[in-house]
Design an enzyme around this catalytic site. Structure first.
Site, PDB file in Angstrom:
ATOM      1  N   ASN A   1       0.869  -1.175   0.000  1.00  0.00           N
ATOM      2  CA  ASN A   1       0.000   0.000   0.000  1.00  0.00           C
ATOM      3  C   ASN A   1       0.903   1.222   0.000  1.00  0.00           C
ATOM      4  OD1 ASN A   1      -1.794   2.048   0.444  1.00  0.00           O
ATOM      5  ND2 ASN A   1      -2.457   1.374   2.468  1.00  0.00           N
ATOM      6  N   TRP A   2       1.017   1.825  -1.172  1.00  0.00           N
ATOM      7  CA  TRP A   2       1.929   2.976  -1.291  1.00  0.00           C
ATOM      8  C   TRP A   2       1.362   4.238  -0.661  1.00  0.00           C
ATOM      9  CZ3 TRP A   2       4.046   2.615  -7.047  1.00  0.00           C
ATOM     10  CH2 TRP A   2       4.981   1.578  -7.106  1.00  0.00           C
ATOM     11  N   LYS A   3       0.110   4.208  -0.264  1.00  0.00           N
ATOM     12  CA  LYS A   3      -0.552   5.398   0.308  1.00  0.00           C
ATOM     13  C   LYS A   3      -0.315   6.595  -0.628  1.00  0.00           C
ATOM     14  CE  LYS A   3      -0.247   3.224   4.782  1.00  0.00           C
ATOM     15  NZ  LYS A   3      -0.253   3.327   6.218  1.00  0.00           N
TER      16      LYS A   3
ATOM     17  N   HIS B   1      -9.661   1.330   4.684  1.00  0.00           N
ATOM     18  CA  HIS B   1      -8.389   1.469   5.413  1.00  0.00           C
ATOM     19  C   HIS B   1      -8.619   2.380   6.619  1.00  0.00           C
ATOM     20  CE1 HIS B   1      -4.275   2.564   6.384  1.00  0.00           C
ATOM     21  NE2 HIS B   1      -3.921   1.466   5.746  1.00  0.00           N
TER      22      HIS B   1
ATOM     23  N   GLU C   1      -6.995   4.748   7.689  1.00  0.00           N
ATOM     24  CA  GLU C   1      -6.799   6.169   7.384  1.00  0.00           C
ATOM     25  C   GLU C   1      -8.046   6.755   6.718  1.00  0.00           C
ATOM     26  OE1 GLU C   1      -3.043   5.510   5.404  1.00  0.00           O
ATOM     27  OE2 GLU C   1      -2.227   4.946   7.353  1.00  0.00           O
TER      28      GLU C   1
ATOM     29  N   GLU D   1      -5.527  -4.878  10.559  1.00  0.00           N
ATOM     30  CA  GLU D   1      -4.493  -3.870  10.777  1.00  0.00           C
ATOM     31  C   GLU D   1      -4.749  -3.159  12.103  1.00  0.00           C
ATOM     32  OE1 GLU D   1      -2.479  -2.607   6.867  1.00  0.00           O
ATOM     33  OE2 GLU D   1      -4.166  -1.285   7.140  1.00  0.00           O
TER      34      GLU D   1
ATOM     35  N   GLY E   1       2.509   2.317  10.805  1.00  0.00           N
ATOM     36  CA  GLY E   1       3.468   3.410  10.647  1.00  0.00           C
ATOM     37  C   GLY E   1       4.159   3.806  11.939  1.00  0.00           C
TER      38      GLY E   1
ATOM     39  N   SER F   1       3.382  -2.116  10.299  1.00  0.00           N
ATOM     40  CA  SER F   1       4.831  -2.161  10.481  1.00  0.00           C
ATOM     41  C   SER F   1       5.470  -3.511  10.133  1.00  0.00           C
ATOM     42  CB  SER F   1       5.209  -1.745  11.916  1.00  0.00           C
ATOM     43  OG  SER F   1       4.796  -0.410  12.168  1.00  0.00           O
TER      44      SER F   1
ATOM     45  N   GLY G   1       2.810  -1.148   4.257  1.00  0.00           N
ATOM     46  CA  GLY G   1       2.881   0.278   3.949  1.00  0.00           C
ATOM     47  C   GLY G   1       4.311   0.698   3.646  1.00  0.00           C
ATOM     48  N   GLY G   2       4.966   1.264   4.631  1.00  0.00           N
ATOM     49  CA  GLY G   2       6.307   1.840   4.470  1.00  0.00           C
ATOM     50  C   GLY G   2       7.293   0.933   3.745  1.00  0.00           C
TER      51      GLY G   2
HETATM   52  P1  13P Z   1       2.951   0.400   7.644  1.00  0.00           P
HETATM   53  O1  13P Z   1       3.443  -0.912   7.057  1.00  0.00           O
HETATM   54  O2  13P Z   1       3.703   1.582   7.150  1.00  0.00           O
HETATM   55  O3  13P Z   1       2.841   0.319   9.127  1.00  0.00           O
HETATM   56  O4  13P Z   1       1.457   0.595   7.081  1.00  0.00           O
HETATM   57  C1  13P Z   1       0.550  -0.417   7.236  1.00  0.00           C
HETATM   58  C2  13P Z   1      -0.652  -0.085   6.459  1.00  0.00           C
HETATM   59  O5  13P Z   1      -1.416   0.800   6.818  1.00  0.00           O
HETATM   60  C3  13P Z   1      -0.904  -0.832   5.227  1.00  0.00           C
HETATM   61  O6  13P Z   1      -2.173  -0.578   4.735  1.00  0.00           O
END
Ligand code: 13P
Length: 256
Positions: free
Chosen positions: A9-11, A96, A98, A168, A174, A214, A235-236
């Site tokens: 997930n590149w956000k 998600h 977010e 999640e 994050g 994470s 994510g990251g």
């Molecule tokens: P991180 O891997 O950066 O913690 O993000 C997780 C996430 O929200 C994937 O959708």
């Protein structure tokens, strides 16, 4: 029985054609030959065209990070599932945390999007998870059960089987704070039990449940080794080819 699925997930972090090309130039050769893990990259809308063009002849699938539940009309700023489908997008992340927290998406809205995505033959990855205060006050399972009931409301067995669930925990997103493999597995088992009660054991056993929060090359193996963790939503660590590849290889190594 369930093949692992790793979705990056590149956000809102990699969205220009150049950023996509830079990552994929390294990534595609690194994951060549890995065909037992489903690999998905969920990119911003502006990156999807480049992503789809470059990955066309590979096994890598493109995903969007959101969509609206209507196909057409006066919905300024929204994206139609029809546009995604026409573009060649296969997956879509829905609900998600977010989207839920920052953009105030409700379970009811996510349920509408989910039904529409399934109707359009897009593969949904639906996120659920608890906040830190909810975990600390012992409410995790209550929150998960509520989200499961509301988000997946009125889904029939076939629709449920096509849906990927991403657990999640919000406190792990994050933050560098990962749920331990035992903490994650406990909730994955709980989710599967809920699916078994609502549908049947066969359905519960076939739904893929990813962990997200994470995930890094250093913790991926221990998480994916758990019986009920079927890969991850990353994510990251999905922004760099090397770390995403290592996470995918960790998932591949769990296949017996
Ligand atoms: P991180 O891997 O950066 O913690 O993000 C997780 C996430 O929200 C994937 O959708």
């Amino acid at each position: 029985m369930r093949s692992p699925i790793i979705a990056g997930n590149w956000k809102m972090n990699r969205g220009t054609p150049d950023e996509v090309k830079e990552m994929l130039k390294k990534f595609i050769p690194q994951v060549k030959g890995i065909d037992l893990v489903d690999i998905v990259i969920c990119a911003p809308f502006t990156a999807l065209q480049t992503l789809i063009e470059i990955t066309k002849k590979t096994g890598i699938k493109a995903g969007a990070q959101n969509m609206y539940f209507e196909e057409k009309g006066a919905f300024t700023g929204e994206i139609s599932p029809n546009f995604l489908k026409d573009f060649g997008v296969e997956y879509v992340i829905l609900g998600h945390s977010e989207r839920r927290d920052i953009f105030k998406e409700s379970d009811e809205l996510i349920n509408k999007k989910l039904k529409k995505a399934l109707y359009m033959d897009l593969k949904p990855i639906v996120c659920i998870g608890e906040h830190l205060n909810e975990r600390e006050s012992g409410k995790t399972k209550g929150v998960i059960e509520y989200q499961m009931n509301e988000t997946f409301k009125d889904l029939n067995i076939e629709e449920m089987k096509k849906t990927v669930i991403a657990y999640e925990p919000i406190w792990a997103i994050g933050t560098g704070k990962t749920a331990t493999p035992e903490q994650a597995e406990e909730i994955h088992v709980f989710i599967r039990d809920l699916l078994s009660q609502k549908y049947d054991k066969e359905t519960a056993d076939s739904v893929r449940i990813q962990y997200g929060g994470s995930i890094k090359p250093s913790n991926a193996k221990d998480l994916f080794n758990k019986e009920n963790i079927d890969g991850g939503l990353v994510g990251g660590a999905s922004l760099q080819a090397d770390s995403l590849t290592q996470i995918i290889k960790a998932a591949e190594n769990t296949i017996k």
